[in-house]
Scaffold this active site. Structure first.
Site, mmCIF file in Angstrom:
data_model
loop_
_atom_site.group_PDB
_atom_site.id
_atom_site.type_symbol
_atom_site.label_atom_id
_atom_site.label_comp_id
_atom_site.label_asym_id
_atom_site.label_seq_id
_atom_site.Cartn_x
_atom_site.Cartn_y
_atom_site.Cartn_z
ATOM 1 N N ASP A 57 0.834 -1.203 0.000
ATOM 2 C CA ASP A 57 0.000 0.000 0.000
ATOM 3 C C ASP A 57 0.869 1.252 0.000
ATOM 4 O O ASP A 57 1.619 1.488 0.952
ATOM 5 C CB ASP A 57 -0.891 -0.017 1.258
ATOM 6 C CG ASP A 57 -1.771 1.210 1.356
ATOM 7 O OD1 ASP A 57 -2.835 1.214 0.702
ATOM 8 O OD2 ASP A 57 -1.407 2.166 2.071
ATOM 9 N N LYS A 68 -2.776 5.902 -4.113
ATOM 10 C CA LYS A 68 -3.866 6.839 -3.802
ATOM 11 C C LYS A 68 -3.633 8.197 -4.437
ATOM 12 O O LYS A 68 -2.488 8.664 -4.513
ATOM 13 C CB LYS A 68 -3.988 7.010 -2.279
ATOM 14 C CG LYS A 68 -3.995 5.694 -1.524
ATOM 15 C CD LYS A 68 -4.182 5.865 -0.036
ATOM 16 C CE LYS A 68 -3.857 4.578 0.698
ATOM 17 N NZ LYS A 68 -2.439 4.444 1.061
HETATM 18 P P1 NAP Z 1 0.457 1.047 12.103
HETATM 19 O O1 NAP Z 1 0.733 0.028 11.094
HETATM 20 O O2 NAP Z 1 -0.727 0.953 12.994
HETATM 21 O O3 NAP Z 1 1.728 1.233 13.046
HETATM 22 C C1 NAP Z 1 2.989 1.504 12.527
HETATM 23 C C2 NAP Z 1 3.924 1.821 13.700
HETATM 24 O O4 NAP Z 1 4.046 0.689 14.548
HETATM 25 C C3 NAP Z 1 5.289 2.203 13.244
HETATM 26 O O5 NAP Z 1 5.755 3.216 14.105
HETATM 27 C C4 NAP Z 1 6.113 0.926 13.442
HETATM 28 O O6 NAP Z 1 7.435 1.279 13.764
HETATM 29 C C5 NAP Z 1 5.413 0.267 14.607
HETATM 30 N N1 NAP Z 1 5.379 -1.204 14.493
HETATM 31 C C6 NAP Z 1 4.951 -1.940 13.460
HETATM 32 N N2 NAP Z 1 5.004 -3.253 13.738
HETATM 33 C C7 NAP Z 1 5.484 -3.348 14.985
HETATM 34 C C8 NAP Z 1 5.780 -4.454 15.826
HETATM 35 N N3 NAP Z 1 5.565 -5.698 15.434
HETATM 36 N N4 NAP Z 1 6.280 -4.190 17.062
HETATM 37 C C9 NAP Z 1 6.500 -2.917 17.484
HETATM 38 N N5 NAP Z 1 6.231 -1.835 16.733
HETATM 39 C C10 NAP Z 1 5.739 -2.046 15.481
HETATM 40 O O7 NAP Z 1 0.354 2.535 11.478
HETATM 41 P P2 NAP Z 1 0.328 3.227 10.092
HETATM 42 O O8 NAP Z 1 1.661 3.240 9.451
HETATM 43 O O9 NAP Z 1 -0.350 4.535 10.341
HETATM 44 O O10 NAP Z 1 -0.677 2.377 9.198
HETATM 45 C C11 NAP Z 1 -0.241 1.317 8.403
HETATM 46 C C12 NAP Z 1 -0.355 1.634 6.921
HETATM 47 O O11 NAP Z 1 -1.699 1.963 6.575
HETATM 48 C C13 NAP Z 1 0.452 2.851 6.465
HETATM 49 O O12 NAP Z 1 1.823 2.589 6.349
HETATM 50 C C14 NAP Z 1 -0.239 3.163 5.159
HETATM 51 O O13 NAP Z 1 0.182 2.301 4.142
HETATM 52 C C15 NAP Z 1 -1.698 2.929 5.538
HETATM 53 N N6 NAP Z 1 -2.331 4.171 6.038
HETATM 54 C C16 NAP Z 1 -3.256 4.772 5.244
HETATM 55 C C17 NAP Z 1 -3.837 5.959 5.649
HETATM 56 C C18 NAP Z 1 -4.826 6.632 4.767
HETATM 57 O O14 NAP Z 1 -5.082 7.825 4.983
HETATM 58 N N7 NAP Z 1 -5.394 5.935 3.809
HETATM 59 C C19 NAP Z 1 -3.514 6.542 6.884
HETATM 60 C C20 NAP Z 1 -2.587 5.892 7.695
HETATM 61 C C21 NAP Z 1 -2.022 4.699 7.248
HETATM 62 P P3 NAP Z 1 8.710 0.745 12.917
HETATM 63 O O15 NAP Z 1 8.491 1.111 11.492
HETATM 64 O O16 NAP Z 1 9.837 1.492 13.565
HETATM 65 O O17 NAP Z 1 8.762 -0.735 13.165
#
Ligand code: NAP
Length: 321
Positions: free
Chosen positions: A79, A113
C-alpha cells in the site's frame, strides 16, 4: 507458515547500482509458498488480507529491506500513496525483488492513492503520475486518499464538487479498455461522504480504507460497506504503534504466546478485515505477517471489541464538507 518453519541459509543478491549504494541484500528463505488469505472484491478480483503499509518508508534501502522481508513472509499486497512520496521506490523495489522470490507482477496487489492536491480537474493526471512513478502498466487498486482538496477550507463547498469530479475521472480510467486502474475506491470517507458517493456513482467503490482497531470499530461504516458490497479495509491497525502497550492487548497476547501486534492484526483479519501494518524493521514485518496460524477465542474477540471508544490516532475527516 509457522514460527517453527526451518530456515535454510539465506541467499545473497547483488543490487544493481541504480537501485542502491548497498552492494548486497540478504534474501531470507520464503517461509510460505502459499499466498496469504484474500477477500473477493466487487470487481471479481481478490485482495490479500495482509498488506505492507509503506507510510514513512522514506528511502529505497528502507523500502528494499521491508519489501524483501514482506515477500519472504508471504505478504502479496503493498500500500502506497502519492503523498508518501515513495511510489517510485516501491516500484523499483518490486521490480528488483519479485524475480528473486520467484514471483511476477501478477502475483502481487498494488494499491496507491490520489493526493488531495490532485482532487478534481487534476485527478486523471494524478493517477497517471502514480502509474508512471510506480512504473507499472496497471494499479490493482487506486483510492481517493482524502475527501477534501488541498488548499481549500474543510467547509468549502468545492470539496464535494472536486471529489465527485475525481471519482468520475477514476471511473473513466477504470472502465477504459486499457484497465490501468483495476479497481477504484476511497479512503478516509465518513458515512456521509460514502452515502453521497454511492448515490451519484456509476461504478460502486471496491474498497473503503479507514482507520480501524479495537478502539475504533467503525460500526456504522462497516454496516454500510457490508450492505453495498464495498470491502472495508483497515489502516493503523496498531494504532500507529500506540496500542502495542495497551494492558488488555498485552494480556491477551501473553495468553497465546503472541505479540501485541499479532493480536491486533489477528483481531481484524479474523473478522475478514484486510490490514496494512507498516514497519521499517524486517523482523517486525515478519512478526506482523504471522497472523494466520492462530485464532482468538470468541471471548477474546469480544473483550478486544469492548475497547471501542471512538479513538482516532490518525486523520479525522469528520469536518470535511
Ligand atoms: P500502524 O501500522 O498501525 O503502526 C505503525 C507503527 O508501529 C510504526 O511506528 C512501526 O514502527 C510500529 N510497528 C509496526 N510493527 C510493529 C511491531 N511488530 N512491534 C512494534 N512496533 C511495530 O500505522 P500506520 O503506518 O499509520 O498504518 C499502516 C499503513 O496503513 C500505512 O503505512 C499506510 O500504508 C496505511 N495508512 C493509510 C492511511 C490513509 O489515509 N489511507 C492513513 C494511515 C495509514 P517501525 O516502522 O519502527 O517498526
Amino acid at each position: 507458515m509457522s514460527e517453527s518453519d526451518p530456515q535454510p541459509s539465506p541467499l545473497t543478491l547483488s543490487i544493481p547500482p541504480i537501485l542502491s549504494s548497498t552492494p548486497t541484500l540478504s534474501i531470507p528463505p520464503i517461509l510460505s509458498s502459499s499466498p496469504t488469505p484474500s477477500v473477493l472484491l466487487n470487481t471479481g478480483a481478490r485482495m490479500p488480507l495482509l498488506g505492507l503499509g509503506t507510510y514513512r518508508l522514506r528511502d529505497l534501502d528502507d523500502t528494499l529491506q521491508a519489501v524483501n522481508a514482506a515477500l519472504s513472509t508471504g505478504y502479496r499486497s503493498f500500500d502506497t500513496a502519492s503523498v508518501y512520496r515513495n511510489e517510485a521506490d516501491l516500484g523499483r523495489a518490486l521490480r528488483h525483488l519479485l524475480p528473486k522470490h520467484g514471483l511476477s507482477r501478477a502475483d502481487v496487489f498494488i494499491t496507491s492513492k490520489l493526493g488531495p492536491k490532485d482532487q478534481g480537474a487534476r485527478a486523471r493526471e494524478g493517477a497517471l503520475r502514480s502509474l508512471e512513478l510506480l512504473d507499472l502498466d496497471y494499479i490493482d487498486l487506486y483510492l481517493i486518499h482524502w475527501p477534501g482538496t488541498q488548499g481549500l477550507g474543510v467547509g468549502d463547498k468545492r470539496n464535494p464538487e472536486n471529489r465527485a469530479q475525481s471519482w468520475a475521472e477514476l471511473e473513466e480510467l477504470h472502465a477504459q479498455g486499457q484497465g490501468k486502474l483495476k479497481a477504484i475506491g476511497v479512503s478516509n470517507y465518513t458515512p456521509g461522504h460514502m452515502k453521497e458517493l454511492l448515490e451519484g456513482c456509476c461504478v460502486t467503490p471496491a474498497v473503503l480504507q479507514v482507520e480501524f482497531h479495537p478502539r475504533l470499530s467503525q460500526g456504522e461504516m462497516r454496516r454500510l460497506c457490508g450492505e453495498k458490497g464495498v470491502c472495508f479495509q483497515a489502516y493503523s491497525s496498531l494504532g500507529t504503534g500506540s496500542l502495542l502497550q495497551d494492558p488488555l492487548v498485552v494480556q491477551v497476547a501473553l495468553g497465546y504466546g503472541r505479540t501485541p501486534a499479532q493480536v491486533l492484526l489477528r483481531w481484524a483479519v479474523q473478522q475478514g478485515v484486510p490490514v496494512l501494518p507498516k514497519s521499517s524493521h524486517p523482523t517486525r514485518v515478519a512478526e506482523n505477517g504471522r497472523v494466520f496460524d492462530f485464532e482468538l477465542t470468541a471471548e477474546d474477540m469480544e473483550r478486544l471489541g469492548g475497547m471501542d471508544c471512538g479513538q482516532k490516532y490518525c486523520w479525522d475527516p469528520s469536518q470535511v464538507a
